[in-house]
Design an enzyme around this catalytic site. Sequence first.
Site, short mmCIF file in Angstrom:
data_model
loop_
_atom_site.label_atom_id
_atom_site.label_comp_id
_atom_site.label_asym_id
_atom_site.label_seq_id
_atom_site.Cartn_x
_atom_site.Cartn_y
_atom_site.Cartn_z
N THR A 174 0.23 3.37 -90.24
CA THR A 174 0.48 3.47 -88.80
C THR A 174 -0.04 2.36 -87.87
O THR A 174 -0.75 1.43 -88.43
CB THR A 174 0.34 4.90 -88.15
N LYS A 180 1.48 -1.73 -89.64
CA LYS A 180 2.60 -1.59 -90.41
C LYS A 180 3.08 -3.14 -90.91
O LYS A 180 3.66 -3.15 -91.78
CB LYS A 180 3.64 -1.00 -89.58
N GLY A 211 5.95 -2.85 -85.44
CA GLY A 211 6.39 -2.25 -86.70
C GLY A 211 7.33 -1.17 -86.56
O GLY A 211 8.41 -1.25 -87.36
N THR A 265 5.93 -9.59 -74.84
CA THR A 265 5.70 -10.97 -75.41
C THR A 265 7.30 -11.11 -75.91
O THR A 265 7.52 -10.82 -76.85
CB THR A 265 4.84 -10.93 -76.60
N ILE A 313 9.46 7.67 -79.27
CA ILE A 313 8.87 7.89 -80.80
C ILE A 313 7.57 8.58 -80.70
O ILE A 313 7.36 9.09 -81.81
CB ILE A 313 8.71 6.70 -81.53
#
Length: 499
Positions: free
Chosen positions: A296, A300, A365, A387, A454
């Site tokens: 995690t 990733k 990721g 970014t 998520i």
Amino acid sequence: MQRPKICLCLTCSTLAKNLAVLEKYRRWIDMAELRADYLTDDERLYIRRFPAMAGIPVILTIRRLVDGGVYKGGEAARTALMARGLAFASQDTSKNFAYIDLEEDLDVPCIQDAALAFGTRIIRSMHNMTDTVTDLPAQMAKIRKTGYEIPKIACTPRTLVDVSTLFKESASLDCEHIVCCMGMFSSPSRILAERMGSFLTYCSPPADNIDEALTKLGHTDPIQLNTLYNFRAIDKKTDVFGITGFPLTHTLSPNLHNEGYHKHGMNAVYIPIKSESVKDALDFGKVLGIKGLSVTVPHKEDVLACLDSVSPEAAEIGACNTVVFGESGTTGYNTDAEGFEKALREFLQVKNLRGKKIAIIGAGGAAKAIAYTVYKLKGKACIFNRTLANARFLAGKYRFKYAVLGMESQKLLEEYSWLIIQTTPVGMGAGETDDSADPLIFYGFAGSEQVYDIIYNPEKTPLLRRAEQAGCRICNGYSMLKYQAYKQFELFTGVPYEN
């Protein structure tokens, strides 16, 4: 060698309160440690009574400040208190302290002789509160004064590499011993005490119920040890799996995987393996013979360069969340994409995303797996990220649009707001009103958006709460976690999770 015992640390200010804590957890433990340094001055006068009150083997410990305790008196007073705890020994040894913890530099013959005479075993301990210990076998031999004593080393690994070394060196210890890792990298040593050959593992109630300092040292909840990690069943044949990341403070993956092993009657355990370096985590896995590793944030993407082989899907996505250890080395997979696709279909009740404009928040990721899935389902997306270069790179793979995540992109975000997917860690573990944990705080919801975050802890992040209040349909990441974990389970074990 016997399996490790579960020892509950008691740090209340009175004997009565300590006994109440012990009663609450009695069914989950084998023994207890009375931390008399935490008792009030008056209560310390009666420590001799506690073993009979407890009804289980008890360690008497009066820990100095330098060793992580709270005892502030002089050594003469501390020695006298130890003597009081051992005095007037009963012929029924169950009413005496079964063990007494004496530091390596404490040489008081009268205490040692009394312990030997009364059948109280000495745990001879060395504590390093700031660093690890090197050459474990030599250090154990050095602190152990007699064959009757149990040497104990408690140290603070600075990285997971230190923990790997301690596991390797523990294998060569040929006497009864205790090895105890403290600090942020301690969990593997606590849960896998059997793999270290340790006589016991220390535990304590959750931090909100008992001394928070013990939790910071790495103590595990005794109920979790038993019910989540099935501690008493861990043996040399137990298959070990785990999850690595940093800081790895909020994860339900152990619950899902360990429930699956229990459901299928497998001798296996899944543990948290915190590491700042994914290479260190992979090396740790090889030392312990780990069979599979979930990966995690923030590892990733970095993990790909450390693997022996990568599945086509993980290579295409550019991120890996699953590593299988096999005879041919380490193989990386990505189950996030499959997990997200199932969760998204369930949320939206659609077969594809054709013609839909979707905002993806973040470019890490998780975002890579989600962008791959959105493209696969024929959706059009715009990647919003702080970014811009990272957003541009990810968008370029699928001919998506990209923009900086900020107020200047509000109009574009409104255009791509049929579905907003939040993929960053911002909001994880946040309180309800923590505006700094809302990555879209600048955006005003119209109420027609569908918002997917998520993150699953908390159940509703500040972003989801604000979206729901505006009338939006919302969904957190628990379903994604569940479905990607099911696929991981199958890759790890060869058995479908839901069979």
